[in-house]
Design an enzyme around this catalytic site. Structure first.
Site, PDB file in Angstrom:
ATOM      1  N   LYS A   1       0.816  -1.184   0.000  1.00  0.00           N
ATOM      2  CA  LYS A   1       0.000   0.000   0.000  1.00  0.00           C
ATOM      3  C   LYS A   1       0.863   1.254   0.000  1.00  0.00           C
ATOM      4  O   LYS A   1       0.421   2.319  -0.363  1.00  0.00           O
ATOM      5  CB  LYS A   1      -0.906   0.041   1.223  1.00  0.00           C
ATOM      6  CG  LYS A   1      -1.860  -1.115   1.352  1.00  0.00           C
ATOM      7  CD  LYS A   1      -2.646  -1.021   2.653  1.00  0.00           C
ATOM      8  CE  LYS A   1      -3.453  -2.287   2.851  1.00  0.00           C
ATOM      9  NZ  LYS A   1      -4.071  -2.318   4.172  1.00  0.00           N
TER      10      LYS A   1
ATOM     11  N   GLU B   1       8.301   2.457  -5.995  1.00  0.00           N
ATOM     12  CA  GLU B   1       8.358   2.109  -4.579  1.00  0.00           C
ATOM     13  C   GLU B   1       8.354   3.358  -3.716  1.00  0.00           C
ATOM     14  O   GLU B   1       8.882   4.395  -4.113  1.00  0.00           O
ATOM     15  CB  GLU B   1       9.642   1.333  -4.280  1.00  0.00           C
ATOM     16  CG  GLU B   1       9.541  -0.149  -4.486  1.00  0.00           C
ATOM     17  CD  GLU B   1       8.918  -0.867  -3.301  1.00  0.00           C
ATOM     18  OE1 GLU B   1       8.102  -0.265  -2.555  1.00  0.00           O
ATOM     19  OE2 GLU B   1       9.228  -2.041  -3.121  1.00  0.00           O
ATOM     20  N   ASP B   2       7.801   3.230  -2.535  1.00  0.00           N
ATOM     21  CA  ASP B   2       7.885   4.310  -1.557  1.00  0.00           C
ATOM     22  C   ASP B   2       9.277   4.343  -0.935  1.00  0.00           C
ATOM     23  O   ASP B   2       9.881   5.401  -0.813  1.00  0.00           O
ATOM     24  CB  ASP B   2       6.798   4.174  -0.487  1.00  0.00           C
ATOM     25  CG  ASP B   2       6.743   2.786   0.154  1.00  0.00           C
ATOM     26  OD1 ASP B   2       7.454   1.861  -0.311  1.00  0.00           O
ATOM     27  OD2 ASP B   2       5.980   2.610   1.115  1.00  0.00           O
TER      28      ASP B   2
ATOM     29  N   ASP C   1      14.357  -0.357   1.823  1.00  0.00           N
ATOM     30  CA  ASP C   1      14.902  -0.529   3.164  1.00  0.00           C
ATOM     31  C   ASP C   1      15.974  -1.613   3.082  1.00  0.00           C
ATOM     32  O   ASP C   1      17.061  -1.356   2.600  1.00  0.00           O
ATOM     33  CB  ASP C   1      13.755  -0.903   4.107  1.00  0.00           C
ATOM     34  CG  ASP C   1      14.064  -0.660   5.566  1.00  0.00           C
ATOM     35  OD1 ASP C   1      15.219  -0.850   5.977  1.00  0.00           O
ATOM     36  OD2 ASP C   1      13.130  -0.298   6.306  1.00  0.00           O
TER      37      ASP C   1
ATOM     38  N   LYS D   1      17.241   3.781   2.071  1.00  0.00           N
ATOM     39  CA  LYS D   1      18.064   3.738   3.287  1.00  0.00           C
ATOM     40  C   LYS D   1      19.322   2.928   2.984  1.00  0.00           C
ATOM     41  O   LYS D   1      19.336   1.718   3.182  1.00  0.00           O
ATOM     42  CB  LYS D   1      17.304   3.060   4.425  1.00  0.00           C
ATOM     43  CG  LYS D   1      16.099   3.799   4.942  1.00  0.00           C
ATOM     44  CD  LYS D   1      15.510   2.993   6.098  1.00  0.00           C
ATOM     45  CE  LYS D   1      14.296   3.630   6.673  1.00  0.00           C
ATOM     46  NZ  LYS D   1      13.728   2.787   7.760  1.00  0.00           N
TER      47      LYS D   1
ATOM     48  N   VAL E   1      10.550   5.518   9.539  1.00  0.00           N
ATOM     49  CA  VAL E   1       9.869   6.704   9.031  1.00  0.00           C
ATOM     50  C   VAL E   1       8.433   6.390   8.636  1.00  0.00           C
ATOM     51  O   VAL E   1       8.098   5.269   8.285  1.00  0.00           O
ATOM     52  CB  VAL E   1      10.618   7.321   7.827  1.00  0.00           C
ATOM     53  CG1 VAL E   1      11.974   7.831   8.247  1.00  0.00           C
ATOM     54  CG2 VAL E   1      10.758   6.336   6.677  1.00  0.00           C
TER      55      VAL E   1
ATOM     56  N   ASP F   1       3.724   3.659   6.647  1.00  0.00           N
ATOM     57  CA  ASP F   1       2.880   3.531   7.825  1.00  0.00           C
ATOM     58  C   ASP F   1       3.589   2.857   8.981  1.00  0.00           C
ATOM     59  O   ASP F   1       4.656   2.265   8.834  1.00  0.00           O
ATOM     60  CB  ASP F   1       1.639   2.697   7.479  1.00  0.00           C
ATOM     61  CG  ASP F   1       1.957   1.215   7.337  1.00  0.00           C
ATOM     62  OD1 ASP F   1       1.326   0.402   8.042  1.00  0.00           O
ATOM     63  OD2 ASP F   1       2.827   0.845   6.518  1.00  0.00           O
TER      64      ASP F   1
END
Length: 183
Positions: A47, A103-104, A107, A135, A157, A163
């Protein structure tokens, strides 16, 4: 909701909504140029990528198609488990298509690495990645990300689609979540 509205739940703002929009416009111009004359499909990872995908797609000056895939490697935690579960598969056949994964955040890179292999096995002509955030210190695998918005520290974050336990996605900025919220 802006970071100032919930400042007691955050430790710092890393990227403002305005900075995000400026960066997405810059990345869209590069993508428009790089994919000139090619059919492009954007694939958003649900999401978290909803906000990035919507705002990025609106910045493009070309016709594109979009599809979505939902995968999970987090659950309700703050660290990736590395085990990828497909929650919603693509509706589009990728064979012969130029794919841009939107992608948001990158990681650990484990989920994205899995997605890249999965999409390659489906016969995509080309596969590139656009990530709003990355990151570098958290990387467990090397990911070749052609379009990166911002490199950020290895903090937890939230905001702009990111979220914690399904909260904070509508925060317009990207901010570090205060440890007292999730410990």
């Amino acid at each position: 909701m802006r970071a100032a509205d919930i400042s007691d739940q955050l430790t710092s703002v890393l990227v403002t909504e305005e900075q995000i929009h400026d960066k997405l416009a810059e990345l869209a111009a590069r993508v428009d140029s790089d994919y000139e004359g090619k059919e492009l499909i954007l694939i958003g990872v649900l999401k978290g990528a909803v906000m990035v995908m919507a705002d990025f797609a609106r910045q493009l000056q070309r016709d594109i198609t979009m599809d979505w895939m939902a995968v999970s490697s987090y659950g309700a935690g703050t660290k990736s488990s590395g085990v990828v579960q497909i929650r919603k598969d693509l509706d589009t056949d990728l064979h012969g298509k130029h794919v841009l994964i939107v992608e948001d955040i990158i990681d650990s890179g484990l989920t994205l690495s899995w997605l890249l292999e999965n999409f390659a096995s489906r016969g995509a002509e080309s596969i590139e990645v656009l990530a709003l955030l990355r990151k570098p210190e958290a990387a467990k695998v090397e990911i070749d990300c052609r379009y990166v918005g911002f490199d950020i520290p290895n903090d937890f974050v939230v905001g702009y689609g990111l979220d914690y336990a399904e909260r904070y996605r509508n925060l317009r900025d990207v901010a570090v979540l205060a440890p007292h919220v999730y410990s």
